[in-house]
Design a protein around this motif. Structure first.
Motif, PDB file in Angstrom:
ATOM      1  N   GLU A 317       0.828  -1.207   0.000  1.00 44.16           N
ATOM      2  CA  GLU A 317       0.000   0.000   0.000  1.00 44.16           C
ATOM      3  C   GLU A 317       0.861   1.256   0.000  1.00 44.16           C
ATOM      4  N   LEU A 318       0.367   2.275  -0.705  1.00 48.70           N
ATOM      5  CA  LEU A 318       1.072   3.550  -0.847  1.00 48.70           C
ATOM      6  C   LEU A 318       0.152   4.698  -0.480  1.00 48.70           C
ATOM      7  N   ALA A 319       0.727   5.752   0.095  1.00 46.71           N
ATOM      8  CA  ALA A 319      -0.007   6.987   0.380  1.00 46.71           C
ATOM      9  C   ALA A 319       0.844   8.167  -0.077  1.00 46.71           C
ATOM     10  N   SER A 320       0.188   9.184  -0.634  1.00 47.35           N
ATOM     11  CA  SER A 320       0.929  10.343  -1.132  1.00 47.35           C
ATOM     12  C   SER A 320       0.025  11.565  -1.133  1.00 47.35           C
ATOM     13  N   VAL A 321       0.672  12.728  -1.325  1.00 48.64           N
ATOM     14  CA  VAL A 321      -0.034  13.997  -1.486  1.00 48.64           C
ATOM     15  C   VAL A 321       0.208  14.466  -2.913  1.00 48.64           C
ATOM     16  N   ALA A 322      -0.848  14.600  -3.695  1.00 43.64           N
ATOM     17  CA  ALA A 322      -0.717  14.968  -5.103  1.00 43.64           C
ATOM     18  C   ALA A 322      -0.185  16.394  -5.247  1.00 43.64           C
ATOM     19  N   GLY A 323       0.744  16.567  -6.207  1.00 40.12           N
ATOM     20  CA  GLY A 323       1.282  17.894  -6.476  1.00 40.12           C
ATOM     21  C   GLY A 323       2.257  18.399  -5.442  1.00 40.12           C
ATOM     22  N   ASN A 324       2.700  17.532  -4.529  1.00 38.21           N
ATOM     23  CA  ASN A 324       3.635  17.927  -3.481  1.00 38.21           C
ATOM     24  C   ASN A 324       4.824  16.972  -3.535  1.00 38.21           C
ATOM     25  N   GLN A 325       5.941  17.448  -4.079  1.00 34.63           N
ATOM     26  CA  GLN A 325       7.101  16.589  -4.280  1.00 34.63           C
ATOM     27  C   GLN A 325       7.642  16.044  -2.969  1.00 34.63           C
ATOM     28  N   GLN A 326       7.557  16.841  -1.915  1.00 29.80           N
ATOM     29  CA  GLN A 326       8.088  16.416  -0.619  1.00 29.80           C
ATOM     30  C   GLN A 326       7.349  15.180  -0.087  1.00 29.80           C
ATOM     31  N   TYR A 327       6.051  15.123  -0.362  1.00 31.32           N
ATOM     32  CA  TYR A 327       5.240  14.033   0.183  1.00 31.32           C
ATOM     33  C   TYR A 327       4.712  13.108  -0.907  1.00 31.32           C
ATOM     34  N   SER A 328       5.390  13.068  -2.042  1.00 31.74           N
ATOM     35  CA  SER A 328       4.999  12.148  -3.103  1.00 31.74           C
ATOM     36  C   SER A 328       5.357  10.712  -2.693  1.00 31.74           C
ATOM     37  N   THR A 329       4.362   9.855  -2.600  1.00 35.03           N
ATOM     38  CA  THR A 329       4.548   8.462  -2.157  1.00 35.03           C
ATOM     39  C   THR A 329       5.435   8.418  -0.913  1.00 35.03           C
ATOM     40  N   TYR A 330       5.045   9.191   0.100  1.00 36.87           N
ATOM     41  CA  TYR A 330       5.871   9.323   1.302  1.00 36.87           C
ATOM     42  C   TYR A 330       5.746   8.107   2.224  1.00 36.87           C
ATOM     43  N   ARG A 331       4.679   7.310   2.048  1.00 38.80           N
ATOM     44  CA  ARG A 331       4.415   6.202   2.980  1.00 38.80           C
ATOM     45  C   ARG A 331       4.207   4.910   2.200  1.00 38.80           C
ATOM     46  N   GLY A 358       3.010 -10.259   9.802  1.00 36.86           N
ATOM     47  CA  GLY A 358       4.103  -9.293   9.770  1.00 36.86           C
ATOM     48  C   GLY A 358       3.663  -8.028   9.049  1.00 36.86           C
ATOM     49  N   ARG A 359       4.136  -6.886   9.520  1.00 33.49           N
ATOM     50  CA  ARG A 359       3.794  -5.604   8.896  1.00 33.49           C
ATOM     51  C   ARG A 359       5.007  -4.690   8.949  1.00 33.49           C
ATOM     52  N   SER A 360       5.190  -3.933   7.877  1.00 33.66           N
ATOM     53  CA  SER A 360       6.302  -2.995   7.799  1.00 33.66           C
ATOM     54  C   SER A 360       5.793  -1.663   7.258  1.00 33.66           C
ATOM     55  N   HIS A 361       6.191  -0.572   7.915  1.00 36.89           N
ATOM     56  CA  HIS A 361       5.850   0.769   7.459  1.00 36.89           C
ATOM     57  C   HIS A 361       7.140   1.540   7.185  1.00 36.89           C
ATOM     58  N   HIS A 362       7.215   2.112   5.996  1.00 36.59           N
ATOM     59  CA  HIS A 362       8.406   2.858   5.606  1.00 36.59           C
ATOM     60  C   HIS A 362       8.003   4.252   5.152  1.00 36.59           C
ATOM     61  N   PHE A 363       8.647   5.272   5.726  1.00 37.00           N
ATOM     62  CA  PHE A 363       8.410   6.668   5.352  1.00 37.00           C
ATOM     63  C   PHE A 363       9.661   7.232   4.697  1.00 37.00           C
ATOM     64  N   THR A 364       9.468   8.094   3.705  1.00 33.79           N
ATOM     65  CA  THR A 364      10.610   8.707   3.024  1.00 33.79           C
ATOM     66  C   THR A 364      11.312   9.694   3.942  1.00 33.79           C
ATOM     67  N   ASN A 365      12.580   9.947   3.670  1.00 33.82           N
ATOM     68  CA  ASN A 365      13.332  10.928   4.446  1.00 33.82           C
ATOM     69  C   ASN A 365      12.743  12.316   4.308  1.00 33.82           C
ATOM     70  N   SER A 366      12.262  12.646   3.100  1.00 31.95           N
ATOM     71  CA  SER A 366      11.726  13.988   2.867  1.00 31.95           C
ATOM     72  C   SER A 366      10.451  14.250   3.655  1.00 31.95           C
ATOM     73  N   SER A 367       9.778  13.191   4.089  1.00 33.18           N
ATOM     74  CA  SER A 367       8.538  13.381   4.847  1.00 33.18           C
ATOM     75  C   SER A 367       8.807  13.797   6.285  1.00 33.18           C
ATOM     76  N   GLY A 368      10.040  13.601   6.752  1.00 27.52           N
ATOM     77  CA  GLY A 368      10.363  13.910   8.140  1.00 27.52           C
ATOM     78  C   GLY A 368       9.871  12.854   9.109  1.00 27.52           C
ATOM     79  N   LEU A 369       9.391  11.716   8.589  1.00 28.16           N
ATOM     80  CA  LEU A 369       8.832  10.668   9.440  1.00 28.16           C
ATOM     81  C   LEU A 369       9.658   9.391   9.414  1.00 28.16           C
ATOM     82  N   ALA A 370      10.859   9.462   8.830  1.00 29.80           N
ATOM     83  CA  ALA A 370      11.668   8.251   8.687  1.00 29.80           C
ATOM     84  C   ALA A 370      11.980   7.606  10.033  1.00 29.80           C
TER      85      ALA A 370
END
Length: 390
Positions: A317-331, A358-370
């Motif tokens: 599963e993927l989550a993102s904010v459209a039109g926002n490069q910082q949060y594009s596919t951030y999760r 088992g479950r794994s959650h990965h956040f991008t560095n640009s999201s500030g949630l890594a």
């Protein structure tokens, strides 16, 4: 016998209710009373009387939940009472936490019907399904009442007894709504249905947006069965809104291969929200607008021996904010489940199981949630028995 929690009016304070509390105690009722901001113990000096910080109303409503939980920790039925200004807080509480008390009491109240009506839209939250159905003939049927929405996909449609772990999208969805559905069966193996339900959910807060005058959900669904039930579909598409001129669009595509001893399905779910209805992005980032969700789920069952079943499930599963490069596919969320199940009796719905989740959650560095990246593991050993009442 029971607990009574109280939130006072504007020009009151908790100790004002002391004589009332003593009388209630004499009748075996425990009493808890909260000082709001600028009252009683929350106003240690005259200068602080009737002074409210920013967001004080909402903060007090959250404090009511803590008071109710603390009071109910003794295991007794717990009721919440609000007087005057406190009654408005209780109405807000009822909207946000509809099933957290055994009942509410509004004293010296006024207005607030919109909040109470919102709560009533979907009937009691403790009721999943309460509906009437009428099948006119072999081709047409109508259902009215509170029911599960027809979003499609096989995970969505599966009995919760057989779900060890839902995908994130289904975990966050509100699915039981009040409305109506018309079904058309052109042939016995095909169903096309159209549903209209209320869209309001008390789980979301859309601050700064005007509520929709008609918060509704519209869903078109196709349930198909081909080749004698070997290939099956659960497809749906819909639109819903809670805020004025803000819409959420959703597509679900489920397909299943069902062989005598082996079954597998693959679901795709996509959600495109002008205002975050699912709530994951809002919870992670505090962003409400223009969010996207994508989910792929697959599950296989293999009856490798009489009375035995082996199950495997994967989720991406993927989550993102459209039109926002910082949060594009951030999760990115990945889940995997495996189980072995034993059914000792054919005539009884009893199974023993050993499952690994088992479950794994990965956040991008640009999201500030890594820093929240992580993996969790769970093992379940048990049995489940569904009693056939009739």
């Amino acid at each position: 016998v029971t607990n009574l929690t109280i939130i006072t009016g504007m020009n009151e304070y908790a100790l004002r209710y002391a004589p009332f509390a003593e009388w209630m105690n004499g009748h075996h009722i425990n009493v808890w009373c909260l000082d709001a901001f600028g009252q009683g113990l929350n106003a240690p000096s005259v200068k602080l009387l009737e002074r409210w910080p920013e967001g004080a109303f909402d903060k007090t409503v959250k404090a009511l939940l803590q008071m109710v939980r603390l009071a109910s920790s003794n295991g007794l039925p717990t009721f919440l009472m609000g007087h005057s200004m406190g009654s408005f807080m209780v109405q807000s509480y009822l909207e946000k936490y509809p099933c957290s008390t055994n009942g509410i009491i509004l004293c010296g109240s006024n207005g607030g019907q919109r909040r109470l009506m919102k709560t009533g839209y979907n009937l009691a939250k403790s009721i999943d399904v309460m509906m009437l159905g009428w099948k006119f003939n072999e081709h047409w049927a109508v259902n009215l009442g509170k029911m599960c929405q027809i979003w499609g996909g096989f995970e969505f449609d599966e009995n919760p007894m057989f779900i060890y772990q839902y995908s994130d999208m289904l975990d966050y969805m509100d699915n039981f709504m009040t409305g109506g559905m018309v079904s058309w069966f052109p042939v016995p193996s095909q169903e096309i249905a159209f549903m209209v339900t209320n869209a309001y959910t008390s789980r979301r807060e859309y601050k700064g947006f005007e509520p929709s005058a008609h918060p509704l959900t519209y869903i078109l669904n196709w349930n198909g069965s081909m080749f004698g039930g070997i290939l099956n579909t659960r497809w749906a598409a819909g639109v819903q809104t809670e805020a004025r001129n803000k819409y959420s669009y959703m597509v679900t595509l489920g397909q299943q291969l069902a062989l005598p001893k082996f079954q597998i399905y693959v679901d795709y779910m996509g959600e495109y929200d002008q205002l975050d209805r699912l709530g994951i992005v809002q919870e992670n980032l505090g962003i409400q607008e223009n969010v996207r969700y994508h989910s792929i789920i697959t599950k296989a069952n293999w009856q490798f021996a009489p009375k035995w079943n082996l199950m495997g499930k994967g989720m991406y599963e993927l989550a993102s904010v459209a039109g926002n490069q910082q949060y594009s596919t951030y999760r990115k969320s990945i889940g995997w489940v495996g189980s072995i199940e034993f059914y000792p009796w054919d005539q009884q719905d009893l199974r023993f199981f050993l499952a690994y989740i088992g479950r794994s959650h990965h956040f991008t560095n640009s999201s500030g949630l890594a820093g929240a990246n992580g993996t969790e593991h769970r093992i379940e050993l048990g049995f489940m028995y569904r009693i056939k009442a009739y």
